[in-house]
Design a protein around this motif. Structure first.
Motif, PDB file in Angstrom:
ATOM      1  N   ALA A   1      -7.290  -3.884  10.688  1.00 13.14           N
ATOM      2  CA  ALA A   1      -6.353  -4.576   9.949  1.00 13.14           C
ATOM      3  C   ALA A   1      -5.329  -5.522  10.671  1.00 13.14           C
ATOM      4  CB  ALA A   1      -5.811  -3.627   9.089  1.00 13.14           C
ATOM      5  N   GLY A   2      -4.893  -6.427   9.563  1.00  9.57           N
ATOM      6  CA  GLY A   2      -3.685  -7.276   9.987  1.00  9.57           C
ATOM      7  C   GLY A   2      -2.909  -7.547   9.018  1.00  9.57           C
ATOM      8  N   THR A   3      -1.672  -8.245   9.088  1.00  8.82           N
ATOM      9  CA  THR A   3      -0.707  -8.459   7.917  1.00  8.82           C
ATOM     10  C   THR A   3      -0.142  -9.789   8.271  1.00  8.82           C
ATOM     11  OG1 THR A   3       1.206  -7.646   9.455  1.00  8.82           O
ATOM     12  CG2 THR A   3       0.057  -5.950   7.774  1.00  8.82           C
ATOM     13  N   ILE A   4       0.383 -10.385   7.332  1.00 14.97           N
ATOM     14  CA  ILE A   4       0.940 -11.706   7.253  1.00 14.97           C
ATOM     15  C   ILE A   4       1.752 -11.913   6.085  1.00 14.97           C
ATOM     16  CG2 ILE A   4      -1.106 -13.063   5.927  1.00 14.97           C
ATOM     17  CD1 ILE A   4      -0.625 -15.242   8.179  1.00 14.97           C
ATOM     18  N   THR A   5       2.758 -12.852   6.092  1.00 16.78           N
ATOM     19  CA  THR A   5       3.576 -13.081   4.901  1.00 16.78           C
ATOM     20  C   THR A   5       3.307 -14.325   4.864  1.00 16.78           C
ATOM     21  OG1 THR A   5       5.450 -13.500   6.191  1.00 16.78           O
ATOM     22  CG2 THR A   5       5.165 -11.213   5.233  1.00 16.78           C
ATOM     23  N   ILE A   6       3.781 -15.093   3.422  1.00 13.77           N
ATOM     24  CA  ILE A   6       3.656 -16.526   3.181  1.00 13.77           C
ATOM     25  C   ILE A   6       4.305 -17.335   4.337  1.00 13.77           C
ATOM     26  CG2 ILE A   6       4.456 -18.308   1.754  1.00 13.77           C
ATOM     27  CD1 ILE A   6       2.202 -16.887   0.429  1.00 13.77           C
ATOM     28  N   ARG A   7       5.127 -17.019   4.996  1.00  9.86           N
ATOM     29  CA  ARG A   7       5.968 -17.907   6.069  1.00  9.86           C
ATOM     30  C   ARG A   7       5.884 -17.205   7.216  1.00  9.86           C
ATOM     31  NH1 ARG A   7       8.949 -18.665   1.385  1.00  9.86           N
ATOM     32  NH2 ARG A   7       8.989 -20.844   0.556  1.00  9.86           N
TER      33      ARG A   7
END
Length: 112
Positions: free
Chosen positions: A73-79
């Motif tokens: 898994a990995g995570t990210i946000t819009i910016r």
């Protein structure tokens, strides 16, 4: 016996409604990011192995979680930048923004 079924049915209905209320709370919609803002799939390579990370969920804090079929898994946000979860197996995606992933041809959006 009817009273027991009525009670059980009422408890089940209350639980179901409260679960739906949590899923569709105004707070969740007030945060940045919706499914339309994130790519459906992100392709990452590490040590010659290419993995497909599929959009799994977007939390009320705007953090999108991507998961591979083999549970990486990995995570990210819009910016923000992509970060691996529980290890360093994201390879070519780590530290990139959504814009960088799209420019590199690693992000795939669903047509509307």
């Amino acid at each position: 016996m009817k009273a027991r079924w009525l009670f059980t049915g009422t408890v089940f209905a209350v639980i179901a409604q409260s679960s739906l209320a949590c899923m569709y709370s105004p707070e969740a919609h007030a945060q940045e990011g919706s499914f339309e803002d994130f790519p459906f799939l992100v392709r990452c390579e590490l040590s010659g192995i290419v993995r497909a990370y599929y959009l799994s969920k977007i939390g009320p804090d705007g953090v999108a979680v991507y998961i591979t079929p083999d549970n990486q898994a990995g995570t990210i946000t819009i910016r923000g930048k992509a970060e691996p979860v529980g290890g360093d197996w994201s390879g070519s995606c780590a530290g990139k923004t959504l814009e960088q992933l799209r420019s590199a041809g690693q992000a795939y959006d669903l047509p509307h």
